[in-house]
Motif scaffolding. Structure first.
Motif, short mmCIF file in Angstrom:
data_model
loop_
_atom_site.label_atom_id
_atom_site.label_comp_id
_atom_site.label_asym_id
_atom_site.label_seq_id
_atom_site.Cartn_x
_atom_site.Cartn_y
_atom_site.Cartn_z
N VAL A 1 34.29 4.65 97.39
CA VAL A 1 34.59 3.26 97.07
C VAL A 1 33.33 2.54 96.59
CG1 VAL A 1 35.29 1.05 98.07
CG2 VAL A 1 36.58 3.11 98.61
N VAL A 2 32.22 2.76 97.27
CA VAL A 2 30.96 2.12 96.89
C VAL A 2 30.52 2.60 95.50
CG1 VAL A 2 28.50 1.95 97.45
CG2 VAL A 2 30.21 1.67 99.24
N ALA A 3 30.65 3.90 95.24
CA ALA A 3 30.26 4.44 93.93
C ALA A 3 31.14 3.85 92.82
CB ALA A 3 30.37 5.96 93.93
N ASP A 4 32.44 3.74 93.07
CA ASP A 4 33.33 3.13 92.08
C ASP A 4 32.94 1.68 91.83
OD1 ASP A 4 34.80 5.41 91.69
OD2 ASP A 4 36.44 4.81 93.03
N ARG A 5 32.65 0.96 92.88
CA ARG A 5 32.27 -0.45 92.74
C ARG A 5 30.99 -0.60 91.92
NH1 ARG A 5 33.59 -5.73 92.50
NH2 ARG A 5 31.90 -6.95 93.31
N GLN A 6 30.02 0.28 92.13
CA GLN A 6 28.79 0.24 91.34
C GLN A 6 29.05 0.52 89.87
OE1 GLN A 6 26.38 3.06 93.53
NE2 GLN A 6 25.25 1.42 94.54
N LYS A 7 29.94 1.47 89.58
CA LYS A 7 30.29 1.76 88.19
C LYS A 7 30.96 0.56 87.53
CE LYS A 7 30.98 6.67 88.97
NZ LYS A 7 31.99 7.74 89.07
N TRP A 8 31.88 -0.07 88.26
CA TRP A 8 32.57 -1.25 87.72
C TRP A 8 31.59 -2.38 87.47
CZ3 TRP A 8 36.82 -1.30 92.02
CH2 TRP A 8 37.68 -0.22 91.83
N HIS A 9 30.67 -2.58 88.41
CA HIS A 9 29.69 -3.67 88.26
C HIS A 9 28.78 -3.41 87.05
CE1 HIS A 9 27.05 -6.94 89.34
NE2 HIS A 9 26.03 -6.11 89.26
#
Length: 69
Positions: free
Chosen positions: A36-44
């Motif tokens: 979830v954290v990795a996905d959030r970083q990619k989206w950001h």
């Protein structure tokens, strides 16, 4: 939902089942959180780049920008 003009989804089309540790797609909570954290970083990162492009700025970490280009 009717106030928004959205029709209710067909309940027979979607099912929800809890994932158990014996399921093949089960992930431990810590691993799930890392995903979830990795996905959030990619989206950001994608959002920051899109905003920079929309405003006409270039991202400083692109290889073909700056004095060397």
């Amino acid at each position: 939902m009717s106030t928004l003009g959205i029709t209710e989804p067909d309940p027979s089309r979607y099912t929800w089942e809890p994932v158990t540790p014996g399921d093949t797609d089960h992930m431990p909570p810590a691993q799930r959180l890392l995903h979830v954290v990795a996905d959030r970083q990619k989206w950001h990162t994608a959002l920051v780049e899109a905003r920079a492009r929309a405003s006409g700025q270039t991202s400083p970490d692109l290889s073909a920008t700056g004095q060397a280009a």
